[in-house]
Scaffold this active site. Sequence first.
Site, PDB file in Angstrom:
ATOM      1  N   GLY A  50      19.677  41.365  17.911  1.00 14.10           N
ATOM      2  CA  GLY A  50      19.560  39.654  17.947  1.00 14.10           C
ATOM      3  C   GLY A  50      20.694  39.304  17.181  1.00 14.10           C
ATOM      4  O   GLY A  50      20.505  38.145  16.304  1.00 14.10           O
ATOM      5  N   ASN A  52      23.497  37.710  18.298  1.00 16.12           N
ATOM      6  CA  ASN A  52      24.465  36.843  19.110  1.00 16.12           C
ATOM      7  C   ASN A  52      24.296  35.122  18.451  1.00 16.12           C
ATOM      8  O   ASN A  52      25.204  34.385  18.945  1.00 16.12           O
ATOM      9  CB  ASN A  52      24.541  36.720  20.608  1.00 16.12           C
ATOM     10  CG  ASN A  52      22.826  36.150  20.724  1.00 16.12           C
ATOM     11  OD1 ASN A  52      22.018  37.110  20.854  1.00 16.12           O
ATOM     12  ND2 ASN A  52      22.475  35.230  21.194  1.00 16.12           N
ATOM     13  N   THR A  53      23.370  35.012  17.572  1.00 18.47           N
ATOM     14  CA  THR A  53      22.967  33.545  17.172  1.00 18.47           C
ATOM     15  C   THR A  53      22.384  33.782  15.980  1.00 18.47           C
ATOM     16  O   THR A  53      21.904  34.692  15.497  1.00 18.47           O
ATOM     17  CB  THR A  53      22.226  32.665  18.257  1.00 18.47           C
ATOM     18  OG1 THR A  53      22.243  31.366  17.648  1.00 18.47           O
ATOM     19  CG2 THR A  53      21.017  33.222  18.377  1.00 18.47           C
ATOM     20  N   GLY A  54      22.244  32.501  15.142  1.00 18.52           N
ATOM     21  CA  GLY A  54      21.402  32.428  14.079  1.00 18.52           C
ATOM     22  C   GLY A  54      21.707  33.431  12.915  1.00 18.52           C
ATOM     23  O   GLY A  54      22.819  33.767  12.438  1.00 18.52           O
ATOM     24  N   ILE A  55      20.420  33.818  12.356  1.00 16.56           N
ATOM     25  CA  ILE A  55      20.850  34.667  11.087  1.00 16.56           C
ATOM     26  C   ILE A  55      21.367  36.139  11.335  1.00 16.56           C
ATOM     27  O   ILE A  55      22.099  36.752  10.593  1.00 16.56           O
ATOM     28  CB  ILE A  55      19.060  35.097  10.503  1.00 16.56           C
ATOM     29  CG1 ILE A  55      18.398  33.586  10.227  1.00 16.56           C
ATOM     30  CG2 ILE A  55      19.084  35.866   9.364  1.00 16.56           C
ATOM     31  CD1 ILE A  55      17.123  33.781   9.934  1.00 16.56           C
ATOM     32  N   GLY A  56      20.797  36.432  12.689  1.00 15.64           N
ATOM     33  CA  GLY A  56      21.546  37.873  13.085  1.00 15.64           C
ATOM     34  C   GLY A  56      22.977  37.844  12.906  1.00 15.64           C
ATOM     35  O   GLY A  56      23.813  38.721  12.412  1.00 15.64           O
ATOM     36  N   SER A 179       8.688  37.632   7.823  1.00 18.97           N
ATOM     37  CA  SER A 179       8.684  35.929   7.336  1.00 18.97           C
ATOM     38  C   SER A 179       7.366  35.779   6.677  1.00 18.97           C
ATOM     39  O   SER A 179       6.619  36.576   6.702  1.00 18.97           O
ATOM     40  CB  SER A 179       8.277  35.462   9.059  1.00 18.97           C
ATOM     41  OG  SER A 179       7.945  34.083   8.795  1.00 18.97           O
ATOM     42  N   TYR A 204       2.787  35.019  16.716  1.00 26.62           N
ATOM     43  CA  TYR A 204       3.818  35.297  15.760  1.00 26.62           C
ATOM     44  C   TYR A 204       3.604  35.750  14.424  1.00 26.62           C
ATOM     45  O   TYR A 204       3.988  36.684  13.912  1.00 26.62           O
ATOM     46  CB  TYR A 204       4.621  33.869  15.790  1.00 26.62           C
ATOM     47  CG  TYR A 204       5.867  33.937  14.880  1.00 26.62           C
ATOM     48  CD1 TYR A 204       7.047  34.571  15.478  1.00 26.62           C
ATOM     49  CD2 TYR A 204       5.951  33.409  13.636  1.00 26.62           C
ATOM     50  CE1 TYR A 204       8.094  34.640  14.753  1.00 26.62           C
ATOM     51  CE2 TYR A 204       7.031  33.313  12.948  1.00 26.62           C
ATOM     52  CZ  TYR A 204       8.196  34.125  13.531  1.00 26.62           C
ATOM     53  OH  TYR A 204       9.271  34.393  12.584  1.00 26.62           O
TER      54      TYR A 204
HETATM   55  N1  LIG Z   1      14.518  30.709  11.152  1.00 26.33           N
HETATM   56  C1  LIG Z   1      13.635  30.844  10.498  1.00 26.33           C
HETATM   57  O1  LIG Z   1      13.227  29.843   9.749  1.00 26.33           O
HETATM   58  C2  LIG Z   1      13.003  32.155  10.269  1.00 26.33           C
HETATM   59  C3  LIG Z   1      13.302  33.272  10.935  1.00 26.33           C
HETATM   60  N2  LIG Z   1      12.723  34.516  10.592  1.00 26.33           N
HETATM   61  C4  LIG Z   1      13.177  35.756  11.451  1.00 26.33           C
HETATM   62  O2  LIG Z   1      14.504  35.868  11.453  1.00 26.33           O
HETATM   63  C5  LIG Z   1      14.765  36.588  12.553  1.00 26.33           C
HETATM   64  C6  LIG Z   1      16.067  35.894  13.102  1.00 26.33           C
HETATM   65  O3  LIG Z   1      15.624  34.670  13.726  1.00 26.33           O
HETATM   66  P1  LIG Z   1      16.623  33.401  13.925  1.00 26.33           P
HETATM   67  O4  LIG Z   1      17.911  33.733  13.489  1.00 26.33           O
HETATM   68  O5  LIG Z   1      15.999  32.455  13.083  1.00 26.33           O
HETATM   69  O6  LIG Z   1      16.372  32.675  15.470  1.00 26.33           O
HETATM   70  P2  LIG Z   1      17.195  32.600  16.965  1.00 26.33           P
HETATM   71  O7  LIG Z   1      16.297  32.313  17.762  1.00 26.33           O
HETATM   72  O8  LIG Z   1      18.227  31.816  16.218  1.00 26.33           O
HETATM   73  O9  LIG Z   1      17.766  34.154  16.911  1.00 26.33           O
HETATM   74  C7  LIG Z   1      17.058  35.313  17.384  1.00 26.33           C
HETATM   75  C8  LIG Z   1      17.865  36.259  18.033  1.00 26.33           C
HETATM   76  O10 LIG Z   1      16.854  37.195  18.713  1.00 26.33           O
HETATM   77  C9  LIG Z   1      17.484  37.487  19.827  1.00 26.33           C
HETATM   78  N3  LIG Z   1      16.265  38.019  20.889  1.00 26.33           N
HETATM   79  C10 LIG Z   1      15.255  37.291  21.197  1.00 26.33           C
HETATM   80  N4  LIG Z   1      14.443  37.951  22.078  1.00 26.33           N
HETATM   81  C11 LIG Z   1      15.278  39.172  22.345  1.00 26.33           C
HETATM   82  C12 LIG Z   1      15.069  40.171  23.040  1.00 26.33           C
HETATM   83  N5  LIG Z   1      14.144  40.437  23.860  1.00 26.33           N
HETATM   84  N6  LIG Z   1      15.891  41.397  23.021  1.00 26.33           N
HETATM   85  C13 LIG Z   1      16.933  41.233  22.022  1.00 26.33           C
HETATM   86  N7  LIG Z   1      17.181  40.323  21.265  1.00 26.33           N
HETATM   87  C14 LIG Z   1      16.178  39.188  21.383  1.00 26.33           C
HETATM   88  C15 LIG Z   1      18.002  36.368  20.439  1.00 26.33           C
HETATM   89  O11 LIG Z   1      18.627  36.063  21.537  1.00 26.33           O
HETATM   90  P3  LIG Z   1      18.683  35.248  22.553  1.00 26.33           P
HETATM   91  O12 LIG Z   1      20.016  34.194  21.928  1.00 26.33           O
HETATM   92  O13 LIG Z   1      19.410  35.711  23.802  1.00 26.33           O
HETATM   93  O14 LIG Z   1      17.513  34.405  22.587  1.00 26.33           O
HETATM   94  C16 LIG Z   1      18.887  36.025  19.236  1.00 26.33           C
HETATM   95  O15 LIG Z   1      19.991  36.598  19.113  1.00 26.33           O
HETATM   96  C17 LIG Z   1      13.542  36.532  13.592  1.00 26.33           C
HETATM   97  O16 LIG Z   1      12.917  37.880  13.381  1.00 26.33           O
HETATM   98  C18 LIG Z   1      12.592  35.561  12.968  1.00 26.33           C
HETATM   99  O17 LIG Z   1      11.388  35.786  13.042  1.00 26.33           O
HETATM  100  C19 LIG Z   1      11.665  34.624   9.787  1.00 26.33           C
HETATM  101  C20 LIG Z   1      11.721  33.709   8.965  1.00 26.33           C
HETATM  102  C21 LIG Z   1      11.856  32.214   9.163  1.00 26.33           C
HETATM  103  C1  LIG Z   2      12.851  23.040  16.589  1.00 24.29           C
HETATM  104  C2  LIG Z   2      13.853  22.789  15.853  1.00 24.29           C
HETATM  105  C3  LIG Z   2      14.242  22.606  14.515  1.00 24.29           C
HETATM  106  C4  LIG Z   2      13.364  23.371  13.700  1.00 24.29           C
HETATM  107  C5  LIG Z   2      12.968  24.741  13.443  1.00 24.29           C
HETATM  108  C6  LIG Z   2      12.020  25.077  12.496  1.00 24.29           C
HETATM  109  C7  LIG Z   2      11.214  24.293  11.797  1.00 24.29           C
HETATM  110  C8  LIG Z   2      11.758  26.478  12.472  1.00 24.29           C
HETATM  111  C9  LIG Z   2      10.927  27.133  11.722  1.00 24.29           C
HETATM  112  C10 LIG Z   2      10.821  28.381  11.638  1.00 24.29           C
HETATM  113  C11 LIG Z   2       9.737  29.352  10.796  1.00 24.29           C
HETATM  114  C12 LIG Z   2       8.618  28.565  10.184  1.00 24.29           C
HETATM  115  C13 LIG Z   2       9.946  30.653  10.880  1.00 24.29           C
HETATM  116  C14 LIG Z   2       8.754  31.442  10.463  1.00 24.29           C
HETATM  117  O1  LIG Z   2       8.976  32.833  10.645  1.00 24.29           O
HETATM  118  C15 LIG Z   2      15.526  22.224  13.850  1.00 24.29           C
HETATM  119  C16 LIG Z   2      16.303  23.358  13.309  1.00 24.29           C
HETATM  120  C17 LIG Z   2      15.076  21.305  12.641  1.00 24.29           C
HETATM  121  C18 LIG Z   2      16.398  21.409  14.943  1.00 24.29           C
HETATM  122  C19 LIG Z   2      16.306  21.980  16.252  1.00 24.29           C
HETATM  123  C20 LIG Z   2      15.023  22.269  16.751  1.00 24.29           C
END
Ligand SMILES: NC(=O)C1=CN([C@@H]2O[C@H](COP(=O)(O)OP(=O)(O)OC[C@H]3O[C@@H](n4cnc5c(N)ncnc54)[C@H](OP(=O)(O)O)[C@@H]3O)[C@@H](O)[C@H]2O)C=CC1
Ligand SMILES: CC1=C(/C=C/C(C)=C/C=C/C(C)=C/C=O)C(C)(C)CCC1
Length: 337
Positions: A50, A52-56, A179, A204
């Site tokens: 995962g 391609n975006t976000g934390i990964g 998480s 979740y």
């Molecule tokens: N953001 C947060 O606040 C928190 C995040 N986490 C954990 O951090 C990790 C990363 O999340 P985050 O970066 O926030 O989320 P994003 O949604 O930004 O990124 C998630 C990544 O996982 C990929 N993914 C989803 N489904 C699949 C699949 N079937 N096969 C392969 N890849 C997949 C997505 O691909 P695609 O772009 O194609 O959907 C994307 O690359 C997760 O495990 C999440 O539970 C934990 C606590 C808090």
């Molecule tokens: C929906 C949304 C947002 C909020 C994301 C939140 C609140 C994520 C919380 C994730 C948690 C609690 C993960 C735990 O594992 C943003 C980024 C403000 C703006 C874009 C739309």
Amino acid sequence: MAKFPRFLIITSGIGAVVGGSVILKDFIVGNGQKLPETVRADGKVCIVTGSNTGIGKETAMELARRGCKVYMACRDIEKCRKARAEIISDTLNQHVHCRKCDLADFESVRQFVTEFKTKESKLDILINNGGIMRCPRKLTKQGIEMQLGVNHMGHFLLTNLLLDTLTSSAPSRIVNVSSIAHTRGTINFEDLNSEKSYDPGAAYNQSKLANVLFTKELAERLQGTGVIVNAVHPGIVKTELGRHMGLENSIMASLFVKPLLSFFLKSPVQGALTSIYVALAPSLENKTGKYFSDCKEKDPSEQAMDPIVAKRLWATSEKWTRLYNSDSSSPSLVAAM
Ligand SMILES: NC(=O)C1=CN([C@@H]2O[C@H](COP(=O)(O)OP(=O)(O)OC[C@H]3O[C@@H](n4cnc5c(N)ncnc54)[C@H](OP(=O)(O)O)[C@@H]3O)[C@@H](O)[C@H]2O)C=CC1
Ligand SMILES: CC1=C(/C=C/C(C)=C/C=C/C(C)=C/C=O)C(C)(C)CCC1
């Protein structure tokens, strides 16, 4: 009463608000320290799911910056290629590769591993990061509830299939991105697949608790091999993970909730710090089966430390992923339980 110049009052007021907000933000959001740039990882081979975006994506970026050869394991190759191009242009590390790996399809996970092993004979770091949160109920290709299937089962299979390579590459590391939500989770063995009832939040939380239990049990099984495995909470991070939370469709949320939330969320770069720390910090050489947040070891929930639950989940995961029997011709593996 002495008269103060108005600009002084205004600037100190602004200073107090900005300063206060920064302190408050640090307090609420947390502030993991960046691993010193002197910690390099030249020549190490790693996989980030995962990515391609976000934390990964930021995790892959930082590993590439420190000299790793990075395999980006993603379900959408087009998105992966875009992210890869950014990583290469930012880090100037050409050794970044895109590979298809859909965690919601065990055949795709198996194909990814087979292809990886034809190209590489070692694996130093596996980061199980990919995830999905609070989606409406849907099933993976083999009939597993999507959040449990992607967040836990897909990574369970991937990791087990890579254990031979990780072991022969020791010292090596596995990082499971869990998480803080795991603390609210329970493993509902009576209805693990959420067939009787489905609550997106509970599913979740269950999947994130499964990440910590998997970490504990795997650490036990890997004692003495030189492979360490730890779980992390990245913080609450501004990423696409919240896509099913409904904030996108409401004007009120767009105007007020999103900007406020955004201020109090970590950036993806900050969110990647703990994964990078646990993957590379020399001081963690012998740490295994632990849980980290803000680059510090923390206690996970009580249930996350229950070895009976961990072993039962492991046994179920072996069956549901058909770890030792890869014939997945049955349309619903879960129905066959
Ligand atoms: N953001 C947060 O606040 C928190 C995040 N986490 C954990 O951090 C990790 C990363 O999340 P985050 O970066 O926030 O989320 P994003 O949604 O930004 O990124 C998630 C990544 O996982 C990929 N993914 C989803 N489904 C699949 C699949 N079937 N096969 C392969 N890849 C997949 C997505 O691909 P695609 O772009 O194609 O959907 C994307 O690359 C997760 O495990 C999440 O539970 C934990 C606590 C808090
Ligand atoms: C929906 C949304 C947002 C909020 C994301 C939140 C609140 C994520 C919380 C994730 C948690 C609690 C993960 C735990 O594992 C943003 C980024 C403000 C703006 C874009 C739309």
